[in-house]
Design a protein around this motif. Structure first.
Motif, mmCIF file in Angstrom:
data_model
loop_
_atom_site.group_PDB
_atom_site.id
_atom_site.type_symbol
_atom_site.label_atom_id
_atom_site.label_comp_id
_atom_site.label_asym_id
_atom_site.label_seq_id
_atom_site.Cartn_x
_atom_site.Cartn_y
_atom_site.Cartn_z
ATOM 1 N N MET A 166 0.848 -1.193 0.000
ATOM 2 C CA MET A 166 0.000 0.000 0.000
ATOM 3 C C MET A 166 0.882 1.241 0.000
ATOM 4 O O MET A 166 2.001 1.208 0.516
ATOM 5 N N THR A 167 0.354 2.333 -0.546
ATOM 6 C CA THR A 167 1.004 3.620 -0.314
ATOM 7 C C THR A 167 0.754 4.001 1.149
ATOM 8 O O THR A 167 -0.147 3.464 1.802
ATOM 9 N N ARG A 168 1.540 4.923 1.667
ATOM 10 C CA ARG A 168 1.339 5.337 3.055
ATOM 11 C C ARG A 168 -0.049 5.959 3.232
ATOM 12 O O ARG A 168 -0.744 5.715 4.233
ATOM 13 N N GLU A 169 -0.460 6.749 2.259
ATOM 14 C CA GLU A 169 -1.785 7.383 2.343
ATOM 15 C C GLU A 169 -2.888 6.332 2.385
ATOM 16 O O GLU A 169 -3.817 6.414 3.205
ATOM 17 N N THR A 170 -2.789 5.316 1.501
ATOM 18 C CA THR A 170 -3.791 4.263 1.477
ATOM 19 C C THR A 170 -3.783 3.471 2.778
ATOM 20 O O THR A 170 -4.834 3.122 3.319
ATOM 21 N N PHE A 171 -2.578 3.211 3.302
ATOM 22 C CA PHE A 171 -2.485 2.457 4.545
ATOM 23 C C PHE A 171 -3.166 3.205 5.689
ATOM 24 O O PHE A 171 -3.895 2.609 6.490
ATOM 25 N N LEU A 172 -2.908 4.505 5.815
ATOM 26 C CA LEU A 172 -3.472 5.267 6.916
ATOM 27 C C LEU A 172 -4.998 5.294 6.859
ATOM 28 O O LEU A 172 -5.680 5.290 7.906
ATOM 29 N N LYS A 173 -5.544 5.286 5.664
ATOM 30 C CA LYS A 173 -7.005 5.195 5.519
ATOM 31 C C LYS A 173 -7.492 3.798 5.891
ATOM 32 O O LYS A 173 -8.483 3.639 6.599
ATOM 33 N N TRP A 174 -6.765 2.781 5.403
ATOM 34 C CA TRP A 174 -7.146 1.391 5.685
ATOM 35 C C TRP A 174 -7.025 1.067 7.159
ATOM 36 O O TRP A 174 -7.861 0.351 7.716
ATOM 37 N N ARG A 175 -6.008 1.611 7.821
ATOM 38 C CA ARG A 175 -5.772 1.319 9.226
ATOM 39 C C ARG A 175 -6.987 1.662 10.104
ATOM 40 O O ARG A 175 -7.228 1.036 11.149
ATOM 41 N N LYS A 176 -7.789 2.635 9.685
ATOM 42 C CA LYS A 176 -8.960 3.035 10.469
ATOM 43 C C LYS A 176 -9.972 1.900 10.598
ATOM 44 O O LYS A 176 -10.781 1.909 11.525
ATOM 45 N N SER A 177 -9.908 0.954 9.679
ATOM 46 C CA SER A 177 -10.843 -0.176 9.735
ATOM 47 C C SER A 177 -10.276 -1.360 10.513
ATOM 48 O O SER A 177 -10.978 -2.355 10.717
ATOM 49 N N TRP A 178 -9.010 -1.269 10.943
ATOM 50 C CA TRP A 178 -8.405 -2.363 11.711
ATOM 51 C C TRP A 178 -9.027 -2.393 13.108
ATOM 52 O O TRP A 178 -8.956 -1.399 13.846
ATOM 53 N N TYR A 184 -0.790 -7.626 24.403
ATOM 54 C CA TYR A 184 -0.950 -8.049 23.009
ATOM 55 C C TYR A 184 -2.202 -8.907 22.895
ATOM 56 O O TYR A 184 -2.249 -10.033 23.395
ATOM 57 N N THR A 185 -3.208 -8.354 22.268
ATOM 58 C CA THR A 185 -4.465 -9.071 22.092
ATOM 59 C C THR A 185 -4.769 -9.209 20.613
ATOM 60 O O THR A 185 -4.362 -8.377 19.799
ATOM 61 N N ASP A 186 -5.482 -10.260 20.267
ATOM 62 C CA ASP A 186 -5.856 -10.455 18.867
ATOM 63 C C ASP A 186 -7.044 -9.561 18.511
ATOM 64 O O ASP A 186 -7.978 -9.434 19.308
ATOM 65 N N PRO A 187 -6.996 -8.938 17.321
ATOM 66 C CA PRO A 187 -5.904 -8.956 16.354
ATOM 67 C C PRO A 187 -4.873 -7.862 16.648
ATOM 68 O O PRO A 187 -5.203 -6.846 17.240
ATOM 69 N N THR A 188 -3.639 -8.103 16.243
ATOM 70 C CA THR A 188 -2.553 -7.140 16.423
ATOM 71 C C THR A 188 -1.914 -6.813 15.082
ATOM 72 O O THR A 188 -1.626 -7.702 14.285
ATOM 73 N N LEU A 189 -1.700 -5.550 14.862
ATOM 74 C CA LEU A 189 -0.948 -5.079 13.704
ATOM 75 C C LEU A 189 0.329 -4.446 14.237
ATOM 76 O O LEU A 189 0.288 -3.461 14.974
ATOM 77 N N LEU A 190 1.471 -5.044 13.914
ATOM 78 C CA LEU A 190 2.778 -4.539 14.353
ATOM 79 C C LEU A 190 3.353 -3.637 13.274
ATOM 80 O O LEU A 190 3.490 -4.048 12.119
ATOM 81 N N ALA A 193 -0.787 6.750 14.216
ATOM 82 C CA ALA A 193 -1.746 5.700 13.871
ATOM 83 C C ALA A 193 -1.689 4.521 14.840
ATOM 84 O O ALA A 193 -2.508 3.599 14.744
ATOM 85 N N CYS A 194 -0.728 4.516 15.759
ATOM 86 C CA CYS A 194 -0.559 3.403 16.701
ATOM 87 C C CYS A 194 -1.432 3.587 17.935
ATOM 88 O O CYS A 194 -1.661 4.706 18.389
ATOM 89 N N THR A 195 -1.896 2.485 18.476
ATOM 90 C CA THR A 195 -2.608 2.525 19.752
ATOM 91 C C THR A 195 -1.631 2.431 20.922
ATOM 92 O O THR A 195 -1.955 2.849 22.024
ATOM 93 N N GLN A 196 -0.453 1.853 20.690
ATOM 94 C CA GLN A 196 0.595 1.774 21.710
ATOM 95 C C GLN A 196 1.953 1.934 21.054
ATOM 96 O O GLN A 196 2.176 1.403 19.966
ATOM 97 N N LEU A 197 2.846 2.659 21.719
ATOM 98 C CA LEU A 197 4.241 2.739 21.301
ATOM 99 C C LEU A 197 5.079 2.031 22.355
ATOM 100 O O LEU A 197 5.016 2.385 23.544
ATOM 101 N N VAL A 198 5.856 1.050 21.946
ATOM 102 C CA VAL A 198 6.657 0.287 22.895
ATOM 103 C C VAL A 198 8.137 0.477 22.572
ATOM 104 O O VAL A 198 8.509 0.915 21.484
#
Length: 290
Positions: A198-210, A230-236, A252-257
């Motif tokens: 994906m392009t970064r722009e497309t990914f950032l839009k798609w990520r909203k549906s994760w 770490y709970t399912d589902p996880t996107l790293l 776009a992250c829910t957690q920064l580790v």
């Protein structure tokens, strides 16, 4: 050993080979050899043709066991009588591929190595359709932002396969996963790991549906990676080798580790850091058998 099929002689090598045919080639200037060399060295040509080169009998065997479409199989005269090579050639011919029986000089030209692999294959590229990514069926995906090093990418693909991840999303201007160096580093996992792009722009839009967690590694992360939930589902999400995740990706992250370090090294190798994260995420799901 399966009987060796008849092949054309070197005198006829100037003409094109027909699918399923075995053809002897001794000249590095043969058009078919030039095309394979171009696929091995030029990303633009791989993209245009939708093909790529894999080197070594193990990778060829893995690819055909995974039913990847094969266009051409090349083997050295030195190994033509080996049973596994004969079997690979027979399978390739049965699938309509052209089989080339070549000398060491030709293999050296293709692989750019003085001690070349004796079996080389040309396969069709396969990309995973992003619309088929289903967190309910595949709860662990890895997003790689603008990865530059093919060796790192290949190693990550191999590690993702080892931990049972469900797929990899290449984001932005990444290195080519079908470059020879990347394919070699996967040790065959390229044929088992779904790869989307994906392009970064497309990914950032798609990520909203994760629907689940989006975990990013960052030097400013406040959570020890071993203490994150770490709970399912996880996107790293993993960033570039040089600068990590850019601001819009960290947002776009829910957690920064963060992975703790000691010593004088200022950072971890990207493939190593990704491996550390994947094994932690999958800790409860990976068990020794027996």
């Amino acid at each position: 050993m399966s009987p060796r099929p008849p092949h054309t002689d070197a005198a006829s090598q100037a003409g094109p080979a027909k699918p399923g045919q075995v053809k002897s080639i001794t000249s590095v200037s043969n058009p078919m050899i030039k095309e394979i060399r171009a696929l091995a060295t030029q990303r633009k040509r791989r993209k245009e043709a939708g093909l790529f080169v894999a080197e070594g009998l193990k990778l060829i065997t893995d690819a055909m066991q995974a039913d990847w479409p094969i266009r051409t199989l090349v083997f050295g005269a030195e190994v033509r009588e080996q049973p596994m090579v004969a079997q690979a050639a027979a399978k390739a011919r049965a699938r309509g591929a052209t089989v080339l029986d070549v000398n060491r000089a030709v293999l050296t030209a293709i692989t750019r190595r003085d001690n070349p692999q004796m079996v080389v294959g040309v396969f069709e590229q396969q990309w995973f359709d992003t619309e088929r990514i289903d967190p309910a069926r595949g709860p662990l995906w890895i997003g790689l932002d603008t990865i530059r090093d093919p060796g790192n990418l290949g190693t990550i693909i191999r590690t993702a396969d080892a931990v049972g991840a469900d797929g990899i999303i290449l984001i932005g201007d990444t290195t080519d996963p079908f470059a020879v160096e990347a394919v070699r580093a996967t040790m065959g996992s390229i044929f088992h790991m779904p790869i989307a792009r994906m392009t970064r722009e497309t990914f950032l839009k798609w990520r909203k549906s994760w629907p689940g967690a989006v975990i990013g590694t960052h030097l400013e992360g406040s959570i020890d990676y071993r203490k994150a939930a770490y709970t399912d589902p996880t996107l790293l999400l993993m960033g570039t080798e040089q600068s990590g995740l850019p601001e819009e990706m960290t947002a776009a992250c829910t957690q920064l580790v963060r992975i703790p370090q000691a010593g004088q090294a200022d950072s971890l190798n990207l493939a190593v850091a990704t491996g550390v994260m994947l094994y932690e995420i999958r800790r409860d799901k990976l068990v020794l058998e027996g």
